[in-house]
Design a protein around this motif. Structure first.
Motif, short mmCIF file in Angstrom:
data_model
loop_
_atom_site.label_atom_id
_atom_site.label_comp_id
_atom_site.label_asym_id
_atom_site.label_seq_id
_atom_site.Cartn_x
_atom_site.Cartn_y
_atom_site.Cartn_z
N LYS A 289 24.58 -0.11 -22.28
CA LYS A 289 24.08 1.25 -22.03
C LYS A 289 25.12 2.29 -22.45
O LYS A 289 26.32 2.02 -22.46
CB LYS A 289 23.73 1.41 -20.55
N ASP A 290 24.60 3.49 -22.71
CA ASP A 290 25.47 4.51 -23.29
C ASP A 290 26.54 5.04 -22.35
O ASP A 290 27.56 5.54 -22.79
CB ASP A 290 24.62 5.68 -23.80
N TYR A 291 26.30 4.93 -21.03
CA TYR A 291 27.34 5.47 -20.15
C TYR A 291 28.62 4.66 -20.24
O TYR A 291 29.72 5.19 -20.05
CB TYR A 291 26.85 5.62 -18.70
N ASP B 138 19.94 8.67 -25.55
CA ASP B 138 19.10 8.44 -24.39
C ASP B 138 19.75 9.01 -23.14
O ASP B 138 20.70 8.45 -22.62
CB ASP B 138 18.88 6.93 -24.22
N ARG C 61 29.98 17.01 -19.95
CA ARG C 61 31.01 15.97 -19.96
C ARG C 61 31.76 15.96 -21.29
O ARG C 61 32.98 15.83 -21.33
CB ARG C 61 30.37 14.60 -19.72
N PHE D 49 24.95 11.28 -26.54
CA PHE D 49 24.13 10.13 -26.89
C PHE D 49 22.64 10.47 -26.90
O PHE D 49 22.21 11.49 -26.37
CB PHE D 49 24.39 8.99 -25.92
N GLN E 76 31.41 13.90 -10.49
CA GLN E 76 32.36 12.83 -10.85
C GLN E 76 32.25 12.48 -12.33
O GLN E 76 33.24 12.21 -12.99
CB GLN E 76 32.06 11.58 -10.02
N TYR F 151 22.86 13.03 -7.84
CA TYR F 151 22.97 11.88 -8.74
C TYR F 151 22.08 12.11 -9.97
O TYR F 151 21.10 12.85 -9.89
CB TYR F 151 22.56 10.61 -8.00
N SER G 192 20.31 6.60 -20.09
CA SER G 192 21.30 5.53 -19.99
C SER G 192 22.72 6.04 -20.21
O SER G 192 23.66 5.31 -20.06
CB SER G 192 20.98 4.40 -20.98
N SER G 193 22.89 7.32 -20.56
CA SER G 193 24.23 7.77 -20.90
C SER G 193 24.99 8.32 -19.69
O SER G 193 26.14 8.71 -19.82
CB SER G 193 24.19 8.79 -22.02
N LEU G 194 24.33 8.37 -18.54
CA LEU G 194 25.03 8.81 -17.33
C LEU G 194 25.00 7.67 -16.32
O LEU G 194 23.95 7.07 -16.10
CB LEU G 194 24.34 10.04 -16.72
N ASN G 195 26.15 7.38 -15.71
CA ASN G 195 26.22 6.30 -14.73
C ASN G 195 25.39 6.67 -13.50
O ASN G 195 25.71 7.63 -12.81
CB ASN G 195 27.69 6.08 -14.36
N PRO G 196 24.32 5.88 -13.22
CA PRO G 196 23.43 6.26 -12.12
C PRO G 196 24.08 6.24 -10.75
O PRO G 196 23.55 6.81 -9.81
CB PRO G 196 22.29 5.24 -12.20
N ARG G 197 25.20 5.57 -10.60
CA ARG G 197 25.84 5.47 -9.29
C ARG G 197 26.95 6.50 -9.09
O ARG G 197 27.72 6.41 -8.14
CB ARG G 197 26.42 4.07 -9.09
N MET G 198 27.11 7.41 -10.05
CA MET G 198 28.15 8.42 -9.87
C MET G 198 27.49 9.79 -9.71
O MET G 198 26.48 10.08 -10.32
CB MET G 198 29.08 8.44 -11.09
N ASN H 197 26.71 -0.66 -10.43
CA ASN H 197 25.34 -0.74 -10.91
C ASN H 197 24.74 -2.14 -10.86
O ASN H 197 23.56 -2.32 -11.14
CB ASN H 197 25.27 -0.22 -12.35
#
Lengths: 317, 563
Positions: free
Chosen positions: A207-209, B397, B464, B395, B410, B448, B400-406, A231
């Motif tokens: 994934k891109d992140y 998409d 970012r 990016f 952050q 989030y 998917s380019s951001l961490n879902p848990r942050m 995750n």
């Protein structure tokens, strides 16, 4: 849809409790009788084990509180010599079965939790390494896992236990037995965690992140711990819950076979082993009540794990 | 006028959820006549697909039709039970879905699937069915039908698969075909061919087609009538030419104005104001903080020489037995300081791989990347760290380019903290400022990513990327996952940033009108090779390479659009 900001912008973000009460998981929990009953049973058992000294009527492992005359008192009946009554009866040495169960459950739960924790940590570390780096590291870790999977895990645990016992000096054996038990069950159980973590890591890695974090310059270990690990925790949590039930049973099995917890620190499995000797001579309660407790504990934790897996998987709804 | 084959009257679809009743489709009415193509256009969540699914009886539980009627050839079909619906679906209504890979069964040959469908709906024997199947394959322009008949779906390319899906939809001689984003997964050149095929077949077989799409270009080129939807309701409906040239509803106007025009270059995209709140942001303040000392030089900032990337197709311990696929082949170009350089090409042309090599996300297999006079490809870890501080990437998409848990704060703070660009007590203030600059409000940092829409997430990505005050920004299809109105907003932000901060950008896109609006110079890629590099205006006026000319030719003209 329009790109407008949500109207809650000026209000402070909801508290953690509010968030938890609003979550889909809590909603699903409230709608599942199985989950609620299992939670109540599991919590009841765990709490009574935790506070055993407060709940138990006697400390069964304090020799000064024991009276051999109390031996084999049936549940709820007065003893012929001392006139004392015991809720669940006593065993051959006059120990209160109710109290031994509470203290035994402490050992069982401690071994179960510690073994799962050990397996989770080991599985996450190896799974992350295999999934993130791939290549030869992946090959070595996953082939080791495959080899271990070809043996029944109880056999692996017995093997580890036997080796550990062989290398420990005899006077320390009873002291380290519990830790060896944790090590043995944990080592026999890491494979499934490593496999799940590896698979999830492969998905998250693409994934891109993760690419964004690499671009920022984060080191691989920082990316694994900070970005990927949070995750992939939900499948790990599900397996850990189900594993806990299995670890408790594995501990009981090993103790039943006499290779687990020593008689000085009896777990539920040890109690069942002791009790089975009296089953056919009429003293059924010495076996029956510890066995029921083990069943209740394992079943409630297992059902909870099953429910958690379904609740976290939207496709099964 | 002929009588309609399919009529929808006041259709309302309801989904009960724990948060209340949700109505994704409300009071929708339209007709389809034989041989007519009706486009249904709108942004994601507008209810276009839900309407299509309601027609073919494929609503997922608990969604259901709560009100309204659907008439097919004089029969009312909305109240039928599951079994009757199944018989109508396929027999009288054909379907074409977005992803041709999942609409075909990978375990059966194309011929088997066609024959099975034909025999299911028509009273013919096996030999006749095969004959019909071959004729259909021939009709949808599949070369050499007898051989292709016995092949499996994976042996077909994306465009060919979609042709097979069209053939399948035609098997039972339906009177209506519902095509839901039939070309969205395809490259432009193949998209044009597939749309032409649908157009021809509709006229030839007198089939009514409902074409659901988000793409104004597709609407303009293909449809006879168009229905514009916004949040579950029809806002405007009528002949395509009329709607496109003289829209009456403000939403239609705003939607059309947001479509990038291929013909001329605008300074800014018109902002779509309908529904959404107009977000303003103050670039000037950001520019004041910007470290200009490094950005003032002239000349070439980034140079790429003979860049090559090979992927292993078949691995082996013996190097001589390995097979490689060359994704990028000897690509060379340079980007001047302060310039926006576009890279266009179809999927698989290697443009994203070039970006990832420049961004040090892929190892380079050959050639050099030179940034500000230093060879990045020869740098040690310390040099790479310095280089990474100066480049950033946005990016494709946003999901998917951001961490879902942050938390968002952050996420934006991570580059600042990692590079120790600010003392820890100032990070919070800078993050708030960055979020403010991209048009997000105060509370945003504490939320989030999943609480934001696609466009808002892309703004977070931009915040970012700007955190380290980079000199060079790589944008890899930054808007292709977004709706057209949000695309306009994001492109405006990027344009303003570029102008005010003197950013140098590598802008990757398959969308030529967008490239025309954004870029100063453009490189055209095909099969891993760079076939042409030109000034944008020159390229659009007189492309030199045949492939560039072909790409430009396929670009939707949108001549009917009002300005």
């Amino acid at each position: 849809m329009s790109d407008q900001s949500t109207p809650t912008d000026t209000t402070p973000p909801p508290s953690r409790l509010r968030r938890a009460l609003d979550s889909d998981l809590w909603y699903a929990f409230r709608r599942s009788p199985v989950a609620m009953v299992s939670t109540v049973v599991a919590l009841l058992l765990i709490l009574s084990a935790l506070f055993a000294p407060l709940v138990a009527t006697t400390n069964p492992f304090d020799p000064s509180s024991l009276n051999l005359l109390n031996g084999f008192t049936p549940p709820g009946e007065a003893n012929a010599f001392t006139g004392e009554t015991f809720l669940l009866g006593t065993d051959d040495q006059g120990r209160d079965v109710f109290s031994t169960i509470l203290y035994g459950m402490r050992i069982s739960l401690f071994v179960g939790f510690a073994a799962v924790l050990f397996a989770v940590v080991l599985g996450i570390i190896l799974g992350l390494l295999a999934g993130y780096f791939g290549g030869w590291m992946d090959s070595i870790i996953m082939r080791a896992a495959d080899v271990q999977l070809t043996f029944p895990s109880i056999l692996v645990a017995m093997l580890i236990f036997g080796i550990a016992k062989g290398v420990t000096p005899i006077e320390y054996r009873d002291q380290v037995a519990i830790w060896v038990l944790i090590l043995a069950i944990g080592l026999s159980d890491w494979v499934q965690f490593a496999r799940v973590v590896r698979g999830a890591t492969l998905v998250e890695k693409s994934k891109d992140y993760v690419a964004a974090a690499r671009l920022i310059g984060r080191k691989p270990f920082a990316i694994m711990l900070r970005h990927i690990l949070p995750n992939i925790l939900s499948p790990v949590l599900v397996i850990a819950t189900i594993s806990l039930a299995l670890a408790i049973i594995a501990e009981a099995t090993l103790s039943f076979l006499g290779v687990g917890a020593p008689p000085t620190q009896p777990s539920l499995g040890t109690l069942i082993r002791i009790g089975q000797g009296f089953l056919f001579s009429g003293e059924w309660w010495i076996l029956f009540f510890p066995a029921c407790t083990l069943l209740g504990l394992a079943l409630s934790v297992n059902l909870l794990g099953d429910w958690l897996r379904d609740a976290l998987n939207p496709r099964l709804k | 006028m002929t009588t309609p084959v399919l009529s929808i009257r006041n259709l309302t679809v309801e989904i009960p959820t724990r948060h209340g009743l949700f109505k994704p489709v409300q009071n929708v009415s339209y007709d389809i006549r034989p041989g007519e193509i009706r486009g249904v256009v709108g942004e994601s969540g507008a209810g276009k697909s839900m309407t299509g699914n309601a027609i073919i009886g494929l609503l997922d539980e608990p969604a259901h039709i709560s009100q309204g009627e659907i008439w097919l050839n004089g029969k009312r079909i909305d109240g039928l039970d599951a079994d009757q619906k199944r018989r109508i679906r396929g027999a009288e209504i054909g379907m074409i879905f977005q992803d041709p890979l999942t609409s075909l069964n990978p375990l059966f040959t194309v011929g088997e699937q066609l024959v099975e469908t034909i025999q299911l709906h028509l009273e013919v024997n096996a030999a006749e069915a095969k004959e019909r199947a071959l004729a259909l394959l021939e009709r949808v322009s599949i070369p050499n039908p007898p051989e292709r008949f016995n092949q499996y779906p994976h042996q077909f390319s994306g465009g060919m698969r979609q042709r097979v899906v069209i053939a399948l939809a035609l098997c039972s001689e339906p009177s209506v075909i519902v095509a839901d984003e039939p070309t969205t997964a395809l490259d432009v050149s193949i998209q044009a061919q597939v749309l032409d095929l649908i157009k021809e077949l509709a006229a030839e077989r007198q089939v009514g087609v409902i074409l659901i799409t988000h793409d104004m270009g597709v609407i303009a080129d293909t449809t006879d009538e168009v229905t514009v939807m916004y949040s579950g309701e029809v806002v405007e409906s009528g002949p395509t030419d009329q709607i496109l040239s003289a829209p009456t509803h403000p939403y239609t106007k705003s939607l059309i104005s947001a479509v990038p025009r291929p013909q001329k270059k605008l300074h800014r995209f018109p902002q779509v104001s309908y529904g959404g709140r107009q977000t303003t942001f103050k670039i000037e303040d950001l520019a004041r903080n910007w470290d200009k000392s490094t950005a003032s030089r002239n000349g070439t900032l980034l140079e790429v020489q003979n860049l090559t990337k090979r992927f292993i197709e078949r691995g082996s311990i013996l190097p001589s037995r390995r097979k490689y696929f060359t994704a990028v082949d000897q690509v060379s170009f340079d980007i001047k300081d302060g310039e926006v350089f576009g890279l266009v090409g179809e999927s698989g042309s290697g443009k994203s791989t070039v970006a990832k090599m420049i961004g040090t996300l892929h190892e380079v297999d050959g050639g050099k990347v030179i940034f500000d006079g230093e060879e990045v490809t020869a740098m040690q870890a310390e040099g790479i760290a310095r280089y990474r501080k100066q480049i950033q990437m946005i990016f494709q998409d946003p999901f998917s380019s951001l961490n879902p848990r942050m938390k968002v704060a952050q996420i934006v703070a991570e580059p600042l903290v990692h590079h120790k660009l600010l003392p820890p007590d100032q990070v919070g203030a800078r993050v708030a400022e960055l979020l403010d600059r991209v048009g997000l409000t105060k509370g945003a940092g504490q939320k989030y990513p999943h609480e934001f829409s696609g466009g808002q997430r892309q703004r977070i990505s931009i915040a970012r990327a700007l955190a380290t005050q980079p000199r060079f920004l790589i944008c890899d299809e930054p808007t292709s996952a977004l709706d057209v109105s949000i695309q306009a907003q994001i492109l405006n932000i990027l344009k303003d940033l570029q102008e005010h901060l003197g950013l140098t950008m590598l802008f990757i896109s398959h969308d030529l009108p967008v490239v025309r609006q954004m870029c100063d110079r453009v490189g055209v890629m095909k099969n891993g090779q760079l076939v042409e590099v030109q000034d944008t205006e020159t390229l659009f006026a007189s492309p030199q390479h045949a492939y560039s000319a072909q790409l430009l030719d396929l670009m939707p003209r949108l001549t009917q659009l009002s300005d």
